[in-house]
Every structure is written in structure tokens, then in C-alpha cells.
Design a protein around this motif. Structure first.
Motif, PDB file in Angstrom:
ATOM      1  N   CYS A  38       0.861  -1.177   0.000  1.00 14.12           N
ATOM      2  CA  CYS A  38       0.000   0.000   0.000  1.00 14.12           C
ATOM      3  C   CYS A  38       0.902   1.233   0.000  1.00 14.12           C
ATOM      4  O   CYS A  38       1.691   1.423   0.937  1.00 14.12           O
ATOM      5  N   ALA A  39       0.799   2.059  -1.032  1.00 13.81           N
ATOM      6  CA  ALA A  39       1.742   3.157  -1.230  1.00 13.81           C
ATOM      7  C   ALA A  39       1.020   4.484  -1.387  1.00 13.81           C
ATOM      8  O   ALA A  39      -0.022   4.567  -2.045  1.00 13.81           O
ATOM      9  N   ASP A  41       2.119   7.146  -3.073  1.00 16.23           N
ATOM     10  CA  ASP A  41       2.218   7.493  -4.497  1.00 16.23           C
ATOM     11  C   ASP A  41       2.842   6.295  -5.193  1.00 16.23           C
ATOM     12  O   ASP A  41       4.040   6.026  -5.045  1.00 16.23           O
ATOM     13  N   THR A  42       2.030   5.547  -5.943  1.00 17.54           N
ATOM     14  CA  THR A  42       2.517   4.303  -6.544  1.00 17.54           C
ATOM     15  C   THR A  42       3.651   4.560  -7.535  1.00 17.54           C
ATOM     16  O   THR A  42       4.549   3.726  -7.678  1.00 17.54           O
ATOM     17  N   ARG A  43       3.648   5.704  -8.202  1.00 16.30           N
ATOM     18  CA  ARG A  43       4.733   6.004  -9.148  1.00 16.30           C
ATOM     19  C   ARG A  43       6.041   6.170  -8.411  1.00 16.30           C
ATOM     20  O   ARG A  43       7.086   5.654  -8.843  1.00 16.30           O
ATOM     21  N   THR A  45       6.831   4.972  -5.402  1.00 16.05           N
ATOM     22  CA  THR A  45       7.234   3.692  -4.824  1.00 16.05           C
ATOM     23  C   THR A  45       7.731   2.735  -5.893  1.00 16.05           C
ATOM     24  O   THR A  45       8.667   1.961  -5.661  1.00 16.05           O
ATOM     25  N   ARG A  46       7.133   2.784  -7.071  1.00 18.07           N
ATOM     26  CA  ARG A  46       7.588   1.927  -8.163  1.00 18.07           C
ATOM     27  C   ARG A  46       9.042   2.222  -8.517  1.00 18.07           C
ATOM     28  O   ARG A  46       9.833   1.304  -8.787  1.00 18.07           O
ATOM     29  N   SER A  57       3.105  -5.961  -6.524  1.00 21.19           N
ATOM     30  CA  SER A  57       1.791  -5.355  -6.729  1.00 21.19           C
ATOM     31  C   SER A  57       1.627  -4.170  -5.783  1.00 21.19           C
ATOM     32  O   SER A  57       1.975  -4.252  -4.600  1.00 21.19           O
ATOM     33  N   LEU A  58       1.088  -3.048  -6.311  1.00 24.40           N
ATOM     34  CA  LEU A  58       0.919  -1.842  -5.513  1.00 24.40           C
ATOM     35  C   LEU A  58      -0.551  -1.460  -5.410  1.00 24.40           C
ATOM     36  O   LEU A  58      -1.322  -1.631  -6.364  1.00 24.40           O
ATOM     37  N   ALA A  60      -2.788   1.929  -4.288  1.00 21.83           N
ATOM     38  CA  ALA A  60      -2.709   3.349  -3.937  1.00 21.83           C
ATOM     39  C   ALA A  60      -3.498   3.604  -2.656  1.00 21.83           C
ATOM     40  O   ALA A  60      -4.679   3.261  -2.564  1.00 21.83           O
ATOM     41  N   ASP A  88       5.747   8.049   0.878  1.00 20.25           N
ATOM     42  CA  ASP A  88       6.713   8.458  -0.146  1.00 20.25           C
ATOM     43  C   ASP A  88       8.136   8.461   0.391  1.00 20.25           C
ATOM     44  O   ASP A  88       9.086   8.201  -0.342  1.00 20.25           O
TER      45      ASP A  88
END
Length: 276
Positions: A38-39, A41-43, A45-46, A57-58, A60, A88
Motif C-alpha cells: 500500500c503506497a 504514491d505508486t509512481r 514507490t515503483r 503489486s501496488l 494506492a 513516499d
């Protein structure tokens, strides 16, 4: 009759605030081993995961959707999946989303386990040279000037070291307000871009720090932690509170009357208030 699968664990994982080498081996192992992360900002964290060669797998989870999505995440945990929560940068929940999810998971009997690591406020406190035995973290001050000054005024009599987060857009104004309310000579420190290439830690009185930041555009770039030493003794604390009360009364009463009442209410020396 088959037994239900045991519930999973929600791992609250601290991530680097700048230097990627600060991600601990345990954090890496956890991020690789969970069913999903669980992130905030998925971008962002990616990019972090990609640096370490992790494909994961992320989900948001941010301030705008946390209330609505927490129940679904808890359901996954109850079904036996272990998940990680990251922000973040730094330790989740410290001026970042995650409180509602952690509270919901604990209410449901889910194990919530910390994976400790970087935290900007602790890192700044460790190098600021200010008293660290007692401190109060205030997060971000209000963006609007009036509300910010009011909040600072409420804290003027605080004896603990105060810690704030601040943005590059407001650091100069915030230092100016703090100097005006706490006093230009109040010991303070600003920690900028901690663990990054242009890391800077400046210590001085609030007035001198304000002048330094105002004069140097480079000192207005990046992410900031502002630390302010608390008042030193009871008289100083009473004087700080007296000045706060005086400022409120002075808006409605003659200065001499406002000072007299503020001194009676707070026990501050009247001479230290009149004309302040």
C-alpha cells in the motif's frame, strides 16, 4: 470442516528520506515477501522498488481514498494476505497517510508490525544541537499566514523543543513569523535535504536563521525540518504566554490595560509585555 486461514500481517515499513542506502535489509525482505504494498504514491514507490529490482503489486493509499479503501485492505489481511504500508519517504503515518488503515487493522484484530527506519524529524533532532530529552512534533504549520501565526503564538510558552516540517515555498515566511513570536534570539535549527546531496543543517537564533535564508536562494530549496528550542525557565514561559495574551487583548483594549490584564492572567512581568 476446514479452518479459516490465519490472518496476515500489516507491515508498516520505513523507506529512505533521500539516500537509498538507508533502506534496511529487513525492509527489503519484507517488501519482497508481501502480497502487495500500500503506497502513498505508486509512481514514486515503483521507482524505489525498481532500483532494488523488486516487482511487486501496488495499491494506492493516500489521504483522498484512505477512508474508503481501508475496509477492503483489512478484508485482504483477514483472508490471510500479508501487506506492507509505505509512504513516499520516511516512516508512514508521520505527517503521512496510514492512520485510518492501521486503526482499522488493529480494531479487526490484525497484527500490525513496524519495520523501523528513517524518519526526518528524528534525524534532524539528532544533529540539531538542541535539547532532545523532551520534544513536541507539530508537523506542518497552517499554510495561511494568520492561522500559522496563531498556532505559533499558542506554542510560545512550550518548554520542549518544537519540531516542524516546512516546504520550500514557506520556509522564509515561517522563520520570520517564528522570530517575531518566539523572539529573534531563540535558539533554533533548520535541517534541509537530509541524507541528500545538498544536506545542510544551520543552527542560530531564529532572527539570524531568517536573515540567512532570506539572503540565500539556495537555502530556500528542498525539504525542511525546523527545530526551535523551548523556553528555558518558568519566567520565560510566563513571559511568552503573557505576550500571546497581550496580543489578543491589545486588539480590543488600550495597550496599558491589555498589558495589565495579561500580566495578571499569566503571571508575566508587566514591563516585558507593554509595547511588545
Amino acid at each position: 470442516m476446514s479452518r479459516p486461514s490465519p490472518a496476515g500481517t500489516l507491515h508498516v515499513v520505513a523507506t529512505p528520506i533521500g539516500n537509498l542506502n538507508d533502506l534496511s535489509p529487513r525492509a527489503l525482505e519484507t517488501l519482497r515477501g508481501v502480497a502487495a504494498i500500500c503506497a502513498e504514491d505508486t509512481r514514486h514507490t515503483r521507482q524505489l522498488l525498481s532500483h532494488f529490482g523488486i516487482e511487486q503489486s501496488l495499491v494506492a493509499l493516500h489521504e483522498h481514498n484512505e477512508s474508503g479503501i481501508a475496509e477492503r485492505i483489512v478484508a485482504r489481511l483477514q483472508a490471510g494476505e500479508s501487506l506492507a504500508l509505505v509512504s513516499d519517504a520516511g516512516t508512514p503515518l508521520v505527517s503521512d497517510p496510514g492512520f485510518r488503515l492501521v486503526a482499522a487493522a488493529r480494531a479487526a484484530g490484525i497484527r500490525v508490525s513496524p519495520v523501523p527506519g528513517p524518519c526526518a524529524l528524528v534525524a534532524a533532532l539528532s544533529v540539531a544541537g538542541l535539547p532532545s530529552d523532551r520534544f513536541a512534533f507539530e508537523g506542518f504549520l497552517p499554510a495561511k499566514a494568520g492561522a500559522r501565526r496563531e498556532r505559533l503564538s499558542q506554542l510560545a510558552g512550550e518548554t520542549r523543543t518544537l519540531i516542524f516540517y516546512e516546504s520550500s515555498h514557506r520556509i522564509e515566511e515561517t522563520l520570520g513569523d517564528a522570530a517575531a513570536i518566539f523572539g529573534a534570539d531563540r535558539p533554533a535549527a533548520i535541517a534541509r535535504e537530509l541524507t541528500k546531496l545538498f544536506e545542510t543543517v544551520l543552527s542560530d537564533g531564529l532572527g539570524a536563521l531568517h536573515a540567512r535564508v532570506a539572503a540565500d536562494p539556495d537555502q530556500r530549496k528542498g525539504e525542511f525540518v525546523l527545530l526551535v528550542q523551548g523556553v528555558a525557565d518558568d519566567i520565560e514561559a510566563k513571559t511568552a504566554e503573557g505576550r500571546r495574551v497581550y496580543a489578543l487583548l491589545n486588539a480590543h483594549l488600550p495597550p496599558s490595560t491589555a498589558a495589565k490584564l495579561a500580566a495578571e492572567i499569566t503571571g508575566a512581568p508587566r514591563k516585558a509585555l507593554y509595547g511588545s
